[in-house]
Structures are given as C-alpha cells and as structure tokens.
Design a protein around this motif. Structure first.
Motif, PDB file in Angstrom:
ATOM      1  N   LEU A   1     -58.879 -28.379  44.709  1.00  0.00           N
ATOM      2  CA  LEU A   1     -60.317 -28.167  44.926  1.00  0.00           C
ATOM      3  C   LEU A   1     -60.820 -28.954  46.122  1.00  0.00           C
ATOM      4  O   LEU A   1     -60.315 -30.034  46.423  1.00  0.00           O
ATOM      5  CB  LEU A   1     -61.108 -28.615  43.690  1.00  0.00           C
ATOM      6  N   SER A   2     -61.837 -28.391  46.760  1.00  0.00           N
ATOM      7  CA  SER A   2     -62.410 -29.025  47.951  1.00  0.00           C
ATOM      8  C   SER A   2     -63.827 -29.519  47.692  1.00  0.00           C
ATOM      9  O   SER A   2     -64.668 -28.763  47.206  1.00  0.00           O
ATOM     10  CB  SER A   2     -62.415 -28.013  49.106  1.00  0.00           C
ATOM     11  N   PHE A   3     -64.048 -30.776  48.008  1.00  0.00           N
ATOM     12  CA  PHE A   3     -65.401 -31.359  47.919  1.00  0.00           C
ATOM     13  C   PHE A   3     -65.735 -32.001  49.258  1.00  0.00           C
ATOM     14  O   PHE A   3     -64.905 -32.694  49.835  1.00  0.00           O
ATOM     15  CB  PHE A   3     -65.457 -32.421  46.811  1.00  0.00           C
ATOM     16  N   ILE A   4     -66.954 -31.733  49.730  1.00  0.00           N
ATOM     17  CA  ILE A   4     -67.412 -32.325  50.990  1.00  0.00           C
ATOM     18  C   ILE A   4     -68.510 -33.317  50.636  1.00  0.00           C
ATOM     19  O   ILE A   4     -69.454 -32.975  49.921  1.00  0.00           O
ATOM     20  CB  ILE A   4     -68.038 -31.262  51.928  1.00  0.00           C
ATOM     21  N   GLY A   5     -68.404 -34.527  51.174  1.00  0.00           N
ATOM     22  CA  GLY A   5     -69.446 -35.510  50.877  1.00  0.00           C
ATOM     23  C   GLY A   5     -69.353 -36.688  51.820  1.00  0.00           C
ATOM     24  O   GLY A   5     -68.460 -36.773  52.663  1.00  0.00           O
TER      25      GLY A   5
ATOM     26  N   GLY B   1     -63.466 -28.500  54.407  1.00  0.00           N
ATOM     27  CA  GLY B   1     -62.913 -29.822  54.664  1.00  0.00           C
ATOM     28  C   GLY B   1     -61.583 -29.751  55.390  1.00  0.00           C
ATOM     29  O   GLY B   1     -60.736 -28.920  55.082  1.00  0.00           O
ATOM     30  N   VAL B   2     -61.398 -30.658  56.341  1.00  0.00           N
ATOM     31  CA  VAL B   2     -60.172 -30.653  57.135  1.00  0.00           C
ATOM     32  C   VAL B   2     -58.983 -31.142  56.311  1.00  0.00           C
ATOM     33  O   VAL B   2     -57.898 -30.553  56.345  1.00  0.00           O
ATOM     34  CB  VAL B   2     -60.353 -31.528  58.394  1.00  0.00           C
ATOM     35  N   LEU B   3     -59.198 -32.229  55.557  1.00  0.00           N
ATOM     36  CA  LEU B   3     -58.093 -32.780  54.771  1.00  0.00           C
ATOM     37  C   LEU B   3     -57.616 -31.753  53.736  1.00  0.00           C
ATOM     38  O   LEU B   3     -56.427 -31.602  53.475  1.00  0.00           O
ATOM     39  CB  LEU B   3     -58.571 -34.060  54.076  1.00  0.00           C
ATOM     40  N   TYR B   4     -58.577 -31.015  53.163  1.00  0.00           N
ATOM     41  CA  TYR B   4     -58.254 -29.977  52.188  1.00  0.00           C
ATOM     42  C   TYR B   4     -57.333 -28.924  52.809  1.00  0.00           C
ATOM     43  O   TYR B   4     -56.332 -28.520  52.223  1.00  0.00           O
ATOM     44  CB  TYR B   4     -59.540 -29.316  51.685  1.00  0.00           C
TER      45      TYR B   4
ATOM     46  N   LYS C   1     -51.965 -31.149  37.442  1.00  0.00           N
ATOM     47  CA  LYS C   1     -52.716 -29.973  36.979  1.00  0.00           C
ATOM     48  C   LYS C   1     -53.832 -29.633  37.977  1.00  0.00           C
ATOM     49  O   LYS C   1     -54.014 -28.488  38.356  1.00  0.00           O
ATOM     50  CB  LYS C   1     -53.329 -30.254  35.608  1.00  0.00           C
ATOM     51  N   GLY C   2     -54.570 -30.661  38.334  1.00  0.00           N
ATOM     52  CA  GLY C   2     -55.688 -30.412  39.241  1.00  0.00           C
ATOM     53  C   GLY C   2     -55.806 -31.529  40.267  1.00  0.00           C
ATOM     54  O   GLY C   2     -55.688 -32.706  39.924  1.00  0.00           O
ATOM     55  N   VAL C   3     -56.042 -31.136  41.518  1.00  0.00           N
ATOM     56  CA  VAL C   3     -56.206 -32.112  42.591  1.00  0.00           C
ATOM     57  C   VAL C   3     -57.550 -31.851  43.276  1.00  0.00           C
ATOM     58  O   VAL C   3     -57.835 -30.714  43.665  1.00  0.00           O
ATOM     59  CB  VAL C   3     -55.051 -32.020  43.614  1.00  0.00           C
ATOM     60  N   ALA C   4     -58.349 -32.896  43.396  1.00  0.00           N
ATOM     61  CA  ALA C   4     -59.647 -32.779  44.073  1.00  0.00           C
ATOM     62  C   ALA C   4     -59.565 -33.495  45.411  1.00  0.00           C
ATOM     63  O   ALA C   4     -59.341 -34.701  45.468  1.00  0.00           O
ATOM     64  CB  ALA C   4     -60.734 -33.417  43.217  1.00  0.00           C
ATOM     65  N   VAL C   5     -59.725 -32.724  46.490  1.00  0.00           N
ATOM     66  CA  VAL C   5     -59.681 -33.309  47.833  1.00  0.00           C
ATOM     67  C   VAL C   5     -61.112 -33.574  48.271  1.00  0.00           C
ATOM     68  O   VAL C   5     -61.942 -32.667  48.280  1.00  0.00           O
ATOM     69  CB  VAL C   5     -58.986 -32.362  48.832  1.00  0.00           C
ATOM     70  N   ILE C   6     -61.394 -34.833  48.613  1.00  0.00           N
ATOM     71  CA  ILE C   6     -62.754 -35.198  49.007  1.00  0.00           C
ATOM     72  C   ILE C   6     -62.755 -35.470  50.501  1.00  0.00           C
ATOM     73  O   ILE C   6     -62.116 -36.404  50.981  1.00  0.00           O
ATOM     74  CB  ILE C   6     -63.236 -36.432  48.215  1.00  0.00           C
ATOM     75  N   ASP C   7     -63.436 -34.608  51.226  1.00  0.00           N
ATOM     76  CA  ASP C   7     -63.492 -34.703  52.681  1.00  0.00           C
ATOM     77  C   ASP C   7     -64.817 -35.301  53.115  1.00  0.00           C
ATOM     78  O   ASP C   7     -65.879 -34.783  52.768  1.00  0.00           O
ATOM     79  CB  ASP C   7     -63.373 -33.306  53.301  1.00  0.00           C
ATOM     80  N   GLN C   8     -64.768 -36.357  53.931  1.00  0.00           N
ATOM     81  CA  GLN C   8     -66.001 -36.894  54.543  1.00  0.00           C
ATOM     82  C   GLN C   8     -66.136 -36.330  55.950  1.00  0.00           C
ATOM     83  O   GLN C   8     -66.345 -37.049  56.927  1.00  0.00           O
ATOM     84  CB  GLN C   8     -65.948 -38.413  54.557  1.00  0.00           C
ATOM     85  N   ASN C   9     -65.870 -35.049  56.032  1.00  0.00           N
ATOM     86  CA  ASN C   9     -66.006 -34.333  57.296  1.00  0.00           C
ATOM     87  C   ASN C   9     -66.315 -32.903  56.940  1.00  0.00           C
ATOM     88  O   ASN C   9     -66.132 -32.491  55.800  1.00  0.00           O
ATOM     89  CB  ASN C   9     -64.703 -34.391  58.100  1.00  0.00           C
TER      90      ASN C   9
END
Lengths: 415, 305
Positions: A350-354, A329-332, A314-322
C-alpha cells in the motif's frame, strides 16, 4: 570517544572535520547553512585545515567540488532543496567524471509554493543522477554516515560521489546525544584520499568529461557507472562491518525493526522512521504483529535485502514523504519494481503519502495506516495511494482562504 | 616590457595543437586557439563549456598535449576554481611540486560567455581566481547552426533572425562588462592579427589573477563566406574598426592597433552572407549608415576627433 549533544547539521560538520576534508565549495541555503557556518568558524579558529570558497550558486558549487575531487583532494559540500535542483545538471556531470566526494543534502520541500520545511521531493528528484545516497534517521547516523561515505565514495570499486541525506528541522536543528569518535580512531578507519590515476598533473595529461560519438561509447561509460554503483552494496556492507569493529555501531543497507517475525510492515526513510518505531511498539503492545523496514541506502537500491526483509509479509505500507505528481510515492514505485516477480512477495503493498512540507506524521496516522493495511489484506484488494490529510488541516487552510477573501473584499477588490 | 614578438617571424614556428579536429574548415576560433596554444604551451588544463570547441576532444582523441576538463555550458569558470584550489591545496600540503602545477585556462564560446556563463565568470573574477579565460566569439550559437546570441551584431541575419533587418539587438559589450570587474587583464584579439594576439597572450601569461581575452572568430558556416577568406574577414573586422583591438590593465583601456584610415564597414559586411540583405535586392542605406555611424562614434570617443 565522548558524548555530545549535537544538531544534525553540527554532526555533519563534525564528520567533515574528522574526515580531514581539504576543500569546501559552499553556498548558503536553509536549513543547511549551519553546516558551512560551523566549518567556516573552525577554519578561522585554526581547528580545521580546509579551504572554503563561497561560490555564487549551487551549480558552480557542484562544478568546483567535482573539479577539485578529480584534481585529487578530499572534498565536502552541502546543500538543500532548491539548491540541489539548481545544481542538478552538475550532479549528473560530476558523477560521470567519477569524482568521489561527499555532499550533504538537508531535505526540504520544493517550490512552488516555496517552503523552508522538510520533505523528500528534493532528494528523490536526483535519485538517478549517479550519486550514491545514504539516508539518515538520527544525528548519530549523520556523523557516522559522513565518515563511512568517504570510504564508500573513494573505494576503487565504486569511485562515485555520495549524498548523505537527512531531514531539515527534524534533524538539522534538533539536538541529540551523539558519540563522537576520536580523530585517531577515524584516521585509522579512513586513510587519506588516494586519487589513483584520475588527477590533473602537468606531467600526466588527462582528459575528463570528453565528448563521445555514438551510443556504444556513451552506453559503455553509463553502464560502467551503473555497475560501479551496484557494487556499492557489498562495499557498503564491508565498510559498515569495519566501522562496527572500530566504533561499535552497526549499519546495514537497511534498518529493520521488529520486522523479522511481523505480518505487517511499515517502510519509510529518514527521521520520521523513528516515529514509526514508536508506533510499532505501541501497536505491538495491543497485539499487532508489525515492524519497520527503513532503507538506509537508496542508491544503489538494496533490492535483495528489501525482497528478503519483506518476504512472506501479509501487508506492507510504504510511507512516502514525497509526491511524484501524477503517479504517487516514489519509494512505493521503487519497492513495487523490486517485489514484482519475487516469490513470497507481500500480499498487498500500500502507498501512503504524508509529511510534505514539514507536515507531521502523527501516531494516529501510523495507527490508521496499519488499520487500512490490515483491511486491504482481509479484503484482498489494494486501495489507491492515500494522501494523509486531516479534516482539521483542511479547516485550517479554509480559514486562511476566508481571511484572504475577507481582506480583499474590505479593500474593495474583486471576488 | 619589450615583447618577444616584434615581427611575424618571431612567432612560434612549431605548432603544438594537433590537427584533424572536427572544427569547420576555416574556423577563425581554431586559428586563434592554435596561436594561443603555441604561446601558452601545454602545461595547463583547459576547462571547457558547451560550444563548438567541446568537439575538439572526442573519446579517445584530443588535439591537446595538456589536460582537458569539459564541464557544462554555465560553469566552466567554477570548474577552473575547483582545479585551481585543489592544486593550491596539494602544493601547500607538499603533495605536488611546482613542476606538476598547471595553468587553468577556461575556453568557451560567446554563447556561454555572454549568457549563462556570465554569472560564474563574474564570481570567479570577484574571487580573484588565478585563471586565463579565452572566449572565441563567433557572434552566435554556432554549434547549433548560428542562432543569434547576445554577441550577435546589429542587423546580422542568423537562423533565428531571418527578417529583412536581421538581428534587432546590439552586440553586448562583454569587454566592458569584464573590465568593470577590474580584473588583472582583459583584451580583445583576432587570429588574423597574430602579432597583436601573441603579445597579449605573452603579457597575460606573466600575470596572476583573472586574465580574460575575447577573440573574434570569423565563422565561414555561420557568417556565410568561403573558408579561405577567414583571415581576410578577420583583418577587415579590424581595418573597418568594427572589432577594436584593445586591452584593459590597471584601470585603463589601451587600443593596441588603430587603423588609419578606417575602411568603410561595407567592405567587411558585403563579404558575408549574413549581411547580404543590406545590399540585395537593394541597399538598405538606413541600416548601413547606422552601423557606420556607430563605428565612427566609437572611434571618435577613443581618438577624440
């Protein structure tokens, strides 16, 4: 096999020792330096039969590494951050030479501002250079990936250099229990390097890295390297299966954690994925249907495995450490490109940067990421990339700024 | 050591570097490379940095009978380090014998040698790398259309110094910079003086360690003269004293050919388009005198008179 408490750096050095590396062109850079210091000490003690040469830069280091690999010896090298970028021209070049060797990158944020602390912008900056990339989350995985990486690099279907990547500080300087295989076991898994026909010998003249004229020849060699990289998926799976038989530890191109039946999924790489696992457990305790997908191979990008692992989520959260400035985010971005046009692609991505420059990603961050993802699914709307940052952090920076301002005013400087 | 090269007829009569390369007609660098390759032979790998001669090996052709490795502009000496170390490792392990061993020869232009390649060269000498370095010096970034480099002589007009006084800087003393590292051997040479060049290659070939040579490479397209005059221009560079032929060994610099009397620098300068602004529309007496005085001062210091 014995268990030892090892830092990520020491695990990498041990991998090079067990792989019977012949040659180490080196250049010190934090947080990688412990690797070359460790190997240097082993060479001096006679524990390791390897030639180590400290170069004057990473650019020269990568050049020497590639040149030695195409002359026919087993080569290891290690760097980090600014060093990786300083050598980037040569990363592309030695990949074009089809020079099979292993390079460790201990991930660290990029200047400016200059920092010693980790994130993934360094490794993402070289994602297209032709090196295969194996990303580790634990010290055990660092050691095991080193040994597998030589098989991968030297496989005749691949014959490309491989980067083994792991996080500075969180893995490089953190001790974890590591199962260390015996040299005999590694020898039977990893035979000596056979350079085949690519090697410099007086009686077999060879030209490497020659110029081409026109796009046909250029494209041919670039496509060849790309296709060889793509073959890295099946080769990695074959090697990992053999590794599992020999050593009892299994590695897929992805690590999935409780994601098979999950409605929601975190996607991230590197050591912080172990924190995501913990968050998954805690969220599951309170009734969430959530899991984690961690790409272990980033090049070649395991497209099919990712599409399969994220099908019908249903939902995917991509967490990029870049942070790709001006994009997100690159991975996103990479995940989006894989999932577009896929049947059963997640409803929202969804894209999260951290986690930039050593910033922690806390359990609360993960809970919030999960909550935002669920809300996006409910609303059917994907919010823009979210930059993880707390009020406390902003306050901390404001405090530093006011200290700087006060100091300047006391000295009678400008505003 | 008595050289095998006493007279011109002692020079190799067979030439082993292939012809038909894309170098310009009259290339002084290629002239020198022919002479060097004839003596040094094919048992080597040439490690190249970006420059004109990168175009010698274009897939799938090469004029070399031996091996070739193109690296990048800045790091050819580091490539030489990797190859040399790997060959040493393989010999130590008994995987190759001396018959399969190779001399490692770096080949770069002056742009790489004086600029971004200087750091990797300096470090290779620090490490006492057993290698040979040939810099073909055409006094500018020739492959891109002769923009000035650190090797461009004072007053030369280049694509990036088109003003009435030409290049305002002075040619970097790469010989002195290299020699200051105290390597095994450093020399200057020019293809137009083949005996002098042959003796230097012959001598360096027998040594171990860092051996570096700068060959002045008259460049018809970059310097502006008819290709058939390349040899003459090269000779004039020596006869006017503008290009001193010398070698460094055991802490000492020896001049290997001293022209007496020296011809006026004008005889060299006036033959080249890049210096025409010193003569037309009117003579730039000040600049001509400055160039002459610098050459005279150099030789005065050498000859003590």
């Amino acid at each position: 096999m014995k268990r030892e408490l090892l830092t990520g750096n020491r695990a990498a050095a041990l991998g090079a020792l067990l792989a019977r590396v012949d040659y180490l062109p080196a250049f010190p850079i934090t947080p990688q330096t412990e690797i070359i210091e460790t190997i240097g000490a082993w060479i001096e003690d006679g524990k390791m039969d390897c030639r180590m040469v400290t170069m004057e830069s990473e650019h020269s280091m990568i050049t020497a590494a590639g040149a030695a690999a195409v002359t026919g010896v087993r080569v290891f090298s290690a760097t980090s951050s600014q060093g990786l970028l300083y050598g980037t021209e040569m990363l592309y070049t030695v990949a074009g030479w089809r020079a099979p060797f292993v390079l460790v990158n201990v991930s660290r944020g990029l200047s400016a501002p200059i920092t010693l602390e980790p994130d993934h912008n360094d490794i993402m900056a070289v994602r297209d250079c032709g090196f295969l990339q194996v990303h580790c989350a634990t010290c055990q995985e660092v050691l095991d990936s080193m040994i597998m990486a030589y098989r991968l690099a030297e496989d005749e279907k691949v014959r490309l250099p491989v980067i083994v990547n792991f996080d500075g500080f969180y893995l490089s300087f953190t001790r974890e229990p590591v199962e260390v295989p015996t040299p005999d076991a590694v020898d039977s898994f990893l035979p000596p390097f056979d350079p085949g026909s690519i090697r410099f010998r007086a009686n077999e003249p060879l030209s490497e890295g020659v110029a081409v004229l026109g796009g046909a020849a250029y494209s041919y060699f670039r496509y060849e390297a790309h296709l060889a990289s793509e073959q890295g998926i099946e080769v990695f799976e074959k090697i990992a299966a053999e590794f599992s038989d020999c050593f009892g530890r299994s590695y897929g191109v992805l690590e999935t954690y409780k994601s098979e039946d999950a409605e929601f999924t975190f996607v991230m790489i590197g050591s912080f994925a172990t924190k995501a696992k913990d968050a998954v457990d805690r969220l599951r305790d309170v009734g969430w249907s959530i899991g984690l997908v961690r790409p272990r191979l980033l090049r070649p990008f395991p497209k099919e495995a990712i599409a399969k692992a994220l099908k019908n989520k249903k939902g995917v959260a991509v967490i990029d450490q870049n942070l790709a400035a001006g994009l997100g985010g690159v991975l996103y971005t990479e995940l989006s490109s894989v999932l577009y046009n896929q049947k059963g692609a997640p409803d929202v991505l969804l894209s999260f940067i951290g986690g930039l420059g050593g910033r922690d990603i806390t359990p609360e961050d993960f809970y919030q990421i999960a909550a935002v993802t669920r809300k996006a699914v409910e609303d059917g709307e994907t919010p823009p990339p979210r930059l993880l940052y707390s009020e406390e952090e902003l306050l901390e920076v404001r405090k530093l700024q006011s200290v700087a301002r006060a100091a300047r005013q006391t000295r009678g400087g400008g505003k | 050591m008595i050289s095998a090269f006493q007279r011109l007829k002692d020079l190799p009569s067979s030439h082993i570097l292939g012809s038909g390369t894309p170098m310009c007609a009259g290339c002084g660098g290629l002239e020198a490379l022919h002479e060097i390759y004839d003596i040094i032979g094919e048992k080597n790998v040439i490690v190249n940095a970006a420059g004109c001669m990168t175009l010698l090996s274009i897939y799938p052709f090469t004029p070399f009978r031996g091996s070739w490795l193109y690296t990048a502009m800045a790091s050819a000496p580091a490539g030489a380090q990797g190859v040399r170390d790997a060959l040493d490792i393989l010999q130590k392990k008994g995987e190759i014998d001396t018959a399969e061993d190779l001399e490692v020869l770096v080949l770069t232009g002056d742009g790489s040698a004086n600029g971004m390649g200087l750091s990797s060269t300096s470090a290779a000498i620090d490490r006492n790398l057993d290698f040979f370095y040939v810099c073909y010096d055409n006094e500018g970034y020739g492959n891109t259309g002769q923009q000035y480099s650190a090797a461009t002589p004072h007053a030369a007009r280049t694509a990036t110094s088109r003003g009435v006084h030409g290049y305002p800087g002075y040619k970097k003393d790469l010989f002195a910079i290299w020699a200051a590292h105290r390597p095994e051997y450093v020399a200057t040479a020019v293809g137009a003086e083949p005996l002098d060049l042959a003796r230097k290659i012959e001598k360096a070939k027998k040594m171990k360690g860092p051996r570096l040579i700068i060959v002045l490479s008259p460049c018809p397209t970059g310097w502006g003269y008819d290709p058939q005059e390349s040899v003459e221009i090269g000779r004039l560079a020596v006869k006017t004293g503008i290009w001193p032929l010398k070698e460094y060994e055991d802490g000492k610099v020896v001049h290997t050919k001293i022209s007496r009397p020296r011809l006026p620098v004008e005889e060299y300068l006036s033959r080249q388009e890049r210096f025409q602004h010193l003569f037309r529309p009117q003579r730039d007496e000040q600049l001509l005198a400055e160039i002459q005085n610098r050459v005279d001062a150099y030789w005065q210091a050498i000859e003590g008179r």
